[in-house]
Write an enzyme that holds these catalytic residues in place. Sequence first.
Site, short mmCIF file in Angstrom:
data_model
loop_
_atom_site.label_atom_id
_atom_site.label_comp_id
_atom_site.label_asym_id
_atom_site.label_seq_id
_atom_site.Cartn_x
_atom_site.Cartn_y
_atom_site.Cartn_z
N HIS A 39 0.87 -1.16 0.02
CA HIS A 39 -0.14 0.02 0.12
C HIS A 39 0.91 1.13 0.07
O HIS A 39 1.54 1.58 1.15
CB HIS A 39 -1.03 -0.04 1.24
CG HIS A 39 -1.88 1.30 1.31
ND1 HIS A 39 -1.85 2.05 2.58
CD2 HIS A 39 -2.73 1.37 0.47
CE1 HIS A 39 -2.94 2.80 2.37
NE2 HIS A 39 -3.59 2.60 1.21
N HIS A 81 -1.19 10.17 -2.69
CA HIS A 81 -2.57 9.70 -2.43
C HIS A 81 -3.56 10.66 -1.87
O HIS A 81 -4.93 10.35 -2.20
CB HIS A 81 -2.26 9.11 -1.04
CG HIS A 81 -3.16 8.24 -0.31
ND1 HIS A 81 -4.18 8.91 0.66
CD2 HIS A 81 -4.32 7.26 -0.62
CE1 HIS A 81 -5.06 8.19 1.06
NE2 HIS A 81 -5.19 7.13 0.25
#
Length: 504
Positions: A39, A81
């Site tokens: 991630h 992100h």
Amino acid sequence: MLKFQCSTLSAALVCAVCVLHLAFTASADEHKAPLIIAHRGSPCHFPEETLEGFSRAIEYGVDYIEMDVVSTKDGHLICRHELTLDDSTDVADHPEFAERKWATTLPSGREQSGFFAANFTLQEIRTLYARQAIPFRNQASSHSFRVRTLPEVLQLAMNSTESGRPVGVYIETKGPAFHSSIGQPLEARLVDALIAAGYGKMAAAPLILQSFELQSLQNLSRELEARGLPGRADLVWLLDCASEVNDTQLDAFATYGYGIGPEKSMVATLDLAPECARSEGDACSAVSPSQTCTGRLTTAAAAGAAARSGATVRSGLVERAHARGLVVHPYTFRNEGRFMALDFDADPLAELSLFRELGVDGVFVDCPATAAEWLATQHLTPTSWIGSVIGGPGPRQSAAIASVSVLATLLAITLVWGVVTLVRHRRRQRAKYDFFPSMFNTGDLTWYPPDYRRAVVDEAGGGSRGEECGEDTPLPTSIMMTTIDSPPRIAERERRADNAAGGT
């Protein structure tokens, strides 16, 4: 008869190899570990979405590296992100950009303010350093690494493929509706970047594209089809904990999608616990310094934890997705206890083990090193005794089993070839010494013993004629009939001797 026996033996060995291969494959498929998805790279060690973090994740043997893309003012895709740069870069430390702070209403209706990446050119963003986005994590590596573009990260993944260990890429379109509203749609540019990096070839690293917005996934599907690449990328629909997905929506998505990526509390459901401090209004996946835990597992999820050594217990969402052929990749697994249910006692290995028993197909992890440690503890019990001999922990178990299967196949082929060669050789040897009955009945070629052949060849002149007549080659009868002390000459002398004796 010998040919029939050899054919039967070969068929039996091939069947045995096929059975072995099926046993290996069944054992691996039944007990394979979930995919490990890094991630944002390795954000527990490095700032998120940096080349250094992605490289570290690849070193730990993850199956996919995951990244998010947003657009710059001049249309370049960078890996961030969030739509804003506030939390993940040092933009606030640059006074020359102080006036770039902006507030807007997103298409979802939510208000957001900050330094939007879409208000900066790529050249300006290259002056920024990435920093650790989660404030309570180690900040030692902040301000050390630059913000990277999507093509740079794709090149890293392709290089890992060339080194012999393919690593997949798992890309999220971040805020696609927002980007479309400002004239910077993401989907076409993302497909352009993938093709330029070599992902138009089916042999390239595995590719998954994800989004919280179904419209973006549909746009990506159309873009790939328009470029002649239908099905090149798997599509995953991300779900937040406030989502309520019905069967009709899952049925529609299953017609073109690959899987769903739910927030993990949608798989292992939680009950609110007064011990878990949480800011009012925070989403269940929010990263808050005041957060201490996420809650307690519900009765159903606790039953799954208790069943780890027995039958698998799956949540309703996992069962519904699997019934439609969709995989389930929940997010996000972190090492800090504040991101876990109290039941796990801040043990990330216990949490991963529960979700494996709940039937998930992959997990998004912040710490690839912890995932590698967990995989090493998973002593899987294969369904066959063959698998138990070669089964072992780790994400490459299936590849190891397949390798052994290939080796067994090659061994069987070699064995069959050896048996056939041996039988043919023995038949040839017998034929060499069984020459007298045939030599008087054929005018073509006849087999002779090696020692006798050498004498015949030498008598016939040797040289090139000898090179033509190897030990395993039948000699023309004409040579034998003209050679001194050949079997015909011996027989003729004996006949004459008998006649002479009779006349006397």
